[in-house]
Design a protein around this motif. Structure first.
Motif, PDB file in Angstrom:
ATOM      1  N   ARG A 123       2.763   5.603  -7.777  1.00  0.00           N
ATOM      2  CA  ARG A 123       2.875   4.224  -7.306  1.00  0.00           C
ATOM      3  C   ARG A 123       1.590   3.451  -7.578  1.00  0.00           C
ATOM      4  O   ARG A 123       1.609   2.290  -7.974  1.00  0.00           O
ATOM      5  CB  ARG A 123       3.208   4.206  -5.812  1.00  0.00           C
ATOM      6  CG  ARG A 123       4.649   4.544  -5.494  1.00  0.00           C
ATOM      7  CD  ARG A 123       5.004   4.161  -4.075  1.00  0.00           C
ATOM      8  NE  ARG A 123       4.252   4.949  -3.110  1.00  0.00           N
ATOM      9  CZ  ARG A 123       4.704   6.057  -2.535  1.00  0.00           C
ATOM     10  NH1 ARG A 123       5.906   6.513  -2.848  1.00  0.00           N
ATOM     11  NH2 ARG A 123       3.982   6.714  -1.669  1.00  0.00           N
ATOM     12  N   SER A 191      13.362   2.801  -7.112  1.00  0.00           N
ATOM     13  CA  SER A 191      13.161   1.794  -6.060  1.00  0.00           C
ATOM     14  C   SER A 191      11.890   2.072  -5.255  1.00  0.00           C
ATOM     15  O   SER A 191      11.194   1.136  -4.848  1.00  0.00           O
ATOM     16  CB  SER A 191      14.383   1.758  -5.133  1.00  0.00           C
ATOM     17  OG  SER A 191      14.521   2.962  -4.394  1.00  0.00           O
ATOM     18  N   GLU A 192      11.575   3.340  -5.035  1.00  0.00           N
ATOM     19  CA  GLU A 192      10.344   3.687  -4.316  1.00  0.00           C
ATOM     20  C   GLU A 192       9.116   3.196  -5.069  1.00  0.00           C
ATOM     21  O   GLU A 192       8.203   2.610  -4.497  1.00  0.00           O
ATOM     22  CB  GLU A 192      10.270   5.205  -4.129  1.00  0.00           C
ATOM     23  CG  GLU A 192      11.081   5.740  -2.972  1.00  0.00           C
ATOM     24  CD  GLU A 192      10.359   5.591  -1.646  1.00  0.00           C
ATOM     25  OE1 GLU A 192       9.216   5.092  -1.648  1.00  0.00           O
ATOM     26  OE2 GLU A 192      10.947   5.959  -0.619  1.00  0.00           O
ATOM     27  N   ILE A 195       8.252  -0.777  -5.153  1.00  0.00           N
ATOM     28  CA  ILE A 195       7.912  -1.517  -3.939  1.00  0.00           C
ATOM     29  C   ILE A 195       6.728  -2.462  -4.148  1.00  0.00           C
ATOM     30  O   ILE A 195       6.772  -3.627  -3.723  1.00  0.00           O
ATOM     31  CB  ILE A 195       7.645  -0.542  -2.770  1.00  0.00           C
ATOM     32  CG1 ILE A 195       8.949   0.146  -2.371  1.00  0.00           C
ATOM     33  CG2 ILE A 195       7.045  -1.272  -1.570  1.00  0.00           C
ATOM     34  CD1 ILE A 195       8.792   1.252  -1.351  1.00  0.00           C
ATOM     35  N   ASP A 225      12.557   1.488   2.381  1.00  0.00           N
ATOM     36  CA  ASP A 225      11.301   0.737   2.257  1.00  0.00           C
ATOM     37  C   ASP A 225      11.414  -0.318   1.165  1.00  0.00           C
ATOM     38  O   ASP A 225      10.883  -1.430   1.299  1.00  0.00           O
ATOM     39  CB  ASP A 225      10.142   1.691   1.944  1.00  0.00           C
ATOM     40  CG  ASP A 225       9.798   2.586   3.128  1.00  0.00           C
ATOM     41  OD1 ASP A 225      10.128   2.203   4.262  1.00  0.00           O
ATOM     42  OD2 ASP A 225       9.217   3.665   2.913  1.00  0.00           O
ATOM     43  N   PHE A 226      12.092   0.023   0.075  1.00  0.00           N
ATOM     44  CA  PHE A 226      12.315  -0.940  -1.003  1.00  0.00           C
ATOM     45  C   PHE A 226      13.169  -2.110  -0.507  1.00  0.00           C
ATOM     46  O   PHE A 226      12.857  -3.287  -0.761  1.00  0.00           O
ATOM     47  CB  PHE A 226      12.984  -0.245  -2.181  1.00  0.00           C
ATOM     48  CG  PHE A 226      13.489  -1.166  -3.252  1.00  0.00           C
ATOM     49  CD1 PHE A 226      12.623  -1.698  -4.194  1.00  0.00           C
ATOM     50  CD2 PHE A 226      14.835  -1.491  -3.326  1.00  0.00           C
ATOM     51  CE1 PHE A 226      13.086  -2.544  -5.186  1.00  0.00           C
ATOM     52  CE2 PHE A 226      15.313  -2.331  -4.318  1.00  0.00           C
ATOM     53  CZ  PHE A 226      14.432  -2.858  -5.250  1.00  0.00           C
ATOM     54  N   ALA A 229      11.118  -4.344   1.680  1.00  0.00           N
ATOM     55  CA  ALA A 229      10.162  -5.135   0.897  1.00  0.00           C
ATOM     56  C   ALA A 229      10.875  -6.271   0.163  1.00  0.00           C
ATOM     57  O   ALA A 229      10.378  -7.408   0.127  1.00  0.00           O
ATOM     58  CB  ALA A 229       9.420  -4.236  -0.094  1.00  0.00           C
TER      59      ALA A 229
END
Length: 569
Positions: A123, A191-192, A195, A225-226, A229
């Motif tokens: 990330r 998707s993670e 973010i 979480d995505f 966000a």
């Protein structure tokens, strides 16, 4: 910066150990490499592409990040060094292969500290490569890439979007076997890692595609979480999405839908009070009614929000008016759908008594005016039977009976157009049996007060009307304040008295009887809307309504608004 891993000396078969060692040495300096090393890197990029493709093939044949790093123990350090070698990341093919390698290493459900650390590193790399960061390493990186920083970052981000869009484009329906790997299997991992990039305009098309894919593939799963966000970015106007993507977001994120509903309510209920027609125009222009018409679960959630708010602020006429307007917009959107696209109305109103659902949902414009009285009689009798059954129910079924009565009341709020028709019929000339005794008396005293020339401070008709309102409100089955206001306001509109006198009477009665000026304005707005409907469609009366009534309604609205503002000040 590199992925964690064992000592990079052990190399699995089928991977050239000398080639790995060569690129370890070439990339060891990272951004601080000498000009000679940088030139060598550029000359041998073809070899690096071949090596990365071999490594990617190995990674795709493993079941987890842990297994991949066990079979390729040098992988973390090699990828880490290459990602910070500017002449490697500047090459489109090498950059694509590096990005694909990182996607393959990302763990959807990390089961060890190593996998969690790897996810964090991936990330971080994606964020720094594709966003303009003030980090010194990034500044050195773009400086050595010999391109403007903004162009470099946008180019990397576009490559990210292009790469993932290509993977998203591989249709699930083209899979020949149920067990065949689907491109959506990696959607959770994508998707993670996306973010940090949800506010980048270049990423919006891919984010929309990911949201929409969840509606077409059962394997498509997005990180919560995505979703959070994306929802936050969308509500702050930091992310532009197509309508279908927004609807998909609402289907997967309850907080996002709730925030959208509350934002719309806040816009309609705060500040100046729009007329019913303006309210409907604003609601018709937003996505919520259209989305609810196509997705019954969304409508049920929106309806639950309305139900909760109406229970908390019972008697709040402006909120009732908004609920009514929303329902009208929703029903129009349902009518626009093709028959095969429509869900049955019972799916939208599962708890509403069946005998009331269709009679209340049908708009007055879809039946001749001469049928309204009988239609309203049917509705009243159905409501009366429900109320009597609730009163006669024992303790075991009492709660259920109360819920049924409440659902019927809620539908009556949503379909308040029939209440407006009832008021119009009650105050219109006609057979006496169409009017209840209390309503007829309230109408008579309202007309008497409006015609009384004496000062209101000492007016006997005012005292008489106030006493009647109190008595009607104290009965076992009290007259609803909204109906009382409707009768009073209609009397003021239909009377021939000067508008100043009519306004003074309405304002005084509202204050003395504990009613709310704001609710009187909502009733006026509904009356004005009904008059407008008569003039536009010619369906609510045998002839066009008196133009003077519309002008008088508008003048009374303006006067009441001014009086309310003076009271507030």
């Amino acid at each position: 910066m590199s992925l964690p891993g064992p000592d990079p000396l052990v190399v699995v078969p089928l991977v050239d150990a000398q080639e790995v060692q060569f690129w370890m040495e070439m990339a060891v300096g990272g951004v601080a490499a000498s000009p000679e090393t940088q030139r060598d890197t550029c000359r041998h990029l073809g070899r690096l592409r071949d090596l990365l493709q071999v490594l990617l093939t190995h990674m795709n044949n493993t079941s987890s990040t842990t297994e991949a790093m066990h079979r390729l123990p040098f992988l973390g350090q090699l990828l880490g060094r290459l990602c910070w070698t500017p002449h490697v990341t500047a090459d489109a093919v090498c950059r694509r292969l590096l990005l694909e390698s990182m996607w393959s290493l990302y763990s959807e459900e990390p089961s060890s500290p190593v996998e969690m650390k790897a996810n964090h590193w991936i990330r971080s790399v994606l964020c720094q490569l594709s966003t303009e960061d003030e980090d010194p390493v990034t500044q050195i990186l773009v400086q050595h890439a010999t391109v403007p920083p903004k162009h470099y970052h946008l180019n990397v981000l576009r490559k990210l979007v292009s790469l993932l869009s290509e993977k998203m484009g591989r249709s699930c329906s083209s899979l020949s076997k149920p067990s065949q790997r689907c491109s959506c299997d990696t959607l959770l991992a994508v998707s993670e890692t996306y973010i940090p990039l949800v506010t980048c305009p270049e990423a919006a098309p891919l984010i929309g595609a990911m949201l929409e894919r969840t509606a077409t593939c059962v394997r498509a799963t997005l990180s919560q979480d995505f979703l959070d966000a994306v929802s936050a970015a969308y509500l702050r106007n930091g992310l532009c999405l197509e309508d279908e993507a927004v609807v998909s977001l609402w289907c997967h994120s309850l907080p996002s839908l709730e925030e959208a509903v509350m934002s719309q309510l806040d816009s309609l209920l705060s500040g100046s009070r729009p007329t019913l027609r303006i309210t409907e125009q604003q609601l018709a222009g937003c996505l919520l009614p259209r989305a609810c018409a196509r997705h019954a679960p969304l409508f049920l959630i929106v309806n639950d929000i309305f139900r909760f708010l109406l229970q908390r602020v019972e008697g709040h006429q402006p909120l009732r008016s908004v609920v009514h307007s929303f329902t009208r917009c929703f029903l129009r959107e349902v009518a626009r759908l093709q028959p095969q696209e429509r869900a049955p109305m019972k799916a939208f109103f599962p708890n509403t008594p069946r005998q009331l659902l269709q009679p209340l949902l049908v708009p007055p414009t879809e039946m001749p005016p001469e049928a309204w009285a009988d239609h309203l009689t049917w509705i009243v009798q159905s409501l009366q039977r429900l109320t009597e059954e609730e009163e006669e129910s024992d303790e075991d079924t009492g709660t259920r009976g109360q819920r049924v009565v409440f659902e019927a009341w809620l539908l009556l709020v949503q379909c308040a157009h029939w209440v407006e028709v009832a008021v119009q019929l009650l105050v219109s000339p006609g057979p006496g049996d169409r009017e209840a005794g209390g309503v007829r008396e309230l109408w008579s005293r309202s007309r008497t007060l409006l015609a009384d020339p004496s000062p209101l401070a000492t007016s006997e008709p005012l005292r008489s009307l106030a006493e009647l309102l109190v008595s009607l409100g104290a009965k076992p089955r009290p007259l609803a304040p909204g109906l009382a206001l409707g009768i009073l306001v209609n009397a003021a509109v239909l009377s021939g008295e000067p508008i100043a006198r009519a306004t003074e009477v309405v304002c005084t009665v509202v204050r003395r009887c504990g009613l709310v000026t704001e609710e009187a304005l909502c009733v006026l707005s509904s009356s004005a809307d009904l008059l407008g409907l008569q003039g536009a469609e010619g369906r609510l009366s045998s002839g066009d309504p008196d133009r003077g009534q519309r002008l008088r309604t508008r003048a009374l609205q303006e006067a009441l608004t001014h009086a309310d503002m003076m009271d507030t000040c």
